[in-house]
Design a protein around this motif. Structure first.
Motif, PDB file in Angstrom:
ATOM      1  N   LYS A  61       0.867  -1.173   0.000  1.00  0.00           N
ATOM      2  CA  LYS A  61       0.000   0.000   0.000  1.00  0.00           C
ATOM      3  C   LYS A  61       0.904   1.222   0.000  1.00  0.00           C
ATOM      4  CE  LYS A  61      -3.661   2.107   2.846  1.00  0.00           C
ATOM      5  NZ  LYS A  61      -4.372   1.974   4.147  1.00  0.00           N
ATOM      6  N   ARG A 369     -12.786  -0.618  -2.359  1.00  0.00           N
ATOM      7  CA  ARG A 369     -11.570  -1.061  -3.028  1.00  0.00           C
ATOM      8  C   ARG A 369     -11.801  -1.165  -4.530  1.00  0.00           C
ATOM      9  NH1 ARG A 369      -7.023  -4.190  -1.470  1.00  0.00           N
ATOM     10  NH2 ARG A 369      -7.375  -3.428   0.650  1.00  0.00           N
ATOM     11  N   LEU A 374      -8.436   3.041  -3.643  1.00  0.00           N
ATOM     12  CA  LEU A 374      -9.762   3.251  -3.085  1.00  0.00           C
ATOM     13  C   LEU A 374     -10.548   4.244  -3.920  1.00  0.00           C
ATOM     14  CD1 LEU A 374      -9.026   3.592   0.751  1.00  0.00           C
ATOM     15  CD2 LEU A 374      -9.992   1.616  -0.430  1.00  0.00           C
TER      16      LEU A 374
END
Length: 414
Positions: A61, A369, A374
């Motif tokens: 991430k 998601r 996002l």
């Protein structure tokens, strides 16, 4: 003239050379933490961080533009990864697969953070057995309007249920608003069984603490309660692991706690500077987690006793989609959270007369998601607005399509 970048710094970490680019780049302006500060933080807590994330495939991430911008999720490990980074190939329900990173040492932690990762997002399986989770994850997710004391009450109920079925739960702050409870299990059950066990735990917690906790999957049905999120045990899900730094202005940390601390702890206490002091003083409260491996037999037996969970009704238009029992309207779909909040403010201005009737839990702003990042969906539950005064569904104020231009087997509908 653009100033030159700070030269990279080469760290020798247990005999491995790790290159840290732009070491002086400020990642957290409020406490003044640089990228190199974050690397050194993870090295200082490496024993605890690797206990949570080591040996597991990990989604990267990455925050290349800092904490003020949306991250992107990278499943595939970069091709030029160093030899001390292991990899393993995961197959997803969508029909795709990805060779993901597996870190096993402090050098791996430093390498991941140098890529722009802040928190660590491992799967609940070991690289050696990708089909049988060795960790059941309980995410206590508060709805808007719920305070910390209610989350704590639900956590102790969950601990009681786990104890009754012979399992040990290990609590940690999520680093955001909630609590996580981790349960080590023998890698003998499928993802389907582990998710069923987690759902059974959630249902039993709701049975014992009605009004405080809920196992209802659909957000608009939860009210002002703590959602015991069992779906974090689905195959494609990851959660921020222990000692992860979250993208909040104060550099908050997902922090392992002893059960004696849960009642008095507050998430805002635990930041990078305070965790450095805490870890040096007391070590890792989860040091014994790998020695507390349990069985799911008790929860699966309880699942049979409770029977199947109630399913939502399906729409009568032939689509097979679930039909909400609540008077929901959708306001917007946006790429970023600020855009979502702006659309919500515009809707509230347009329908100011009904706003006083809304409770905090009636306003639903959800991070969804997408394929690699996002996106945000804004909905309003009009359950507390008199029926004659409810605004109708209108054209979306923003209609972002996260799947535009992307095709793959199992692609979600727009």
């Amino acid at each position: 003239m653009t100033p030159s970048k700070t030269p990279a710094e080469i760290l020798d970490i247990d005999g491995e050379e790790v290159r840290i680019s732009s070491p002086d780049k400020v990642v957290f302006p409020e406490p003044g933490l640089t990228k190199l500060d974050l690397v050194r933080y993870y090295l200082a807590v490496a024993d605890g961080a690797l206990r949570g994330a080591g040996g597991r495939p990990m989604v990267l991430k990455r925050f290349p533009k800092g904490i003020g911008e949306e991250p992107f999720f990278q499943k595939r490990v970069p091709e030029n990864h160093p030899p001390y980074i292991d990899t393993t190939t995961l197959h997803y329900a969508s029909g795709t697969s990805a060779e993901e990173a597996v870190i096993r040492n402090a050098a791996g932690l430093a390498w991941v953070i140098n890529l722009g990762c802040l928190d660590l997002n491992p799967h609940p399986v070991r690289a050696e057995d990708l089909e049988h989770p060795d960790e059941l994850r309980v995410d206590l997710d508060p709805m808007p309007g719920v305070d910390w004391s209610q989350i704590v009450d639900v956590a102790y109920v969950a601990q009681e249920v786990l104890d009754d079925v012979g399992l040990a739960g290990w609590a940690k702050t999520s680093g955001s608003r909630g609590l996580h409870i981790l349960v080590r299990i023998a890698p003998q059950w499928s993802y389907k069984d582990v998710r069923l066990a987690a759902e059974t735990l959630a249902r039993e917690v709701e049975n014992r603490a009605p009004g405080l906790a809920t196992a209802r999957w659909w957000k608009e049905e939860r009210g002002e309660s703590v959602f015991v999120d069992f779906n974090q045990n689905a195959k494609d899900r990851t959660v921020a692991s222990a000692y992860s730094v979250r993208a909040l202005p104060d550099a908050r940390v997902s922090t392992p706690l002893s059960w004696d601390e849960v009642r008095s702890a507050r998430p805002e206490q635990f930041t990078v500077p305070t965790i450095l002091e805490r870890f040096a003083a007391i070590g890792d409260p989860h040091a014994g987690i790998d020695d507390a491996v349990g069985s799911l037999d008790g929860l699966l037996a309880l699942a049979k006793e409770l029977g199947p969970a109630e399913k939502a009704p399906r729409g009568g238009n032939g689509s097979g989609r679930r039909q909400s029992t609540m008077p929901l309207i959708e306001v917007a779909r946006t790429r970023t959270k600020p855009e979502a909040l702006a659309a919500l403010d515009e809707w509230k201005t347009r329908h100011a007369a009904v706003v006083p009737s809304l409770t905090p839990a009636d306003v639903l702003v959800d991070g969804m998601r997408g394929s690699s990042s996002l996106w945000y969906r804004v909905r309003v539950n009009l359950q507390h607005v008199p029926e004659a005064e409810r605004p109708p569904q209108e054209k979306l104020m923003a209609d972002y399509d996260p799947w535009a231009g992307k095709e793959w087997p199992g692609r979600p509908e727009s």
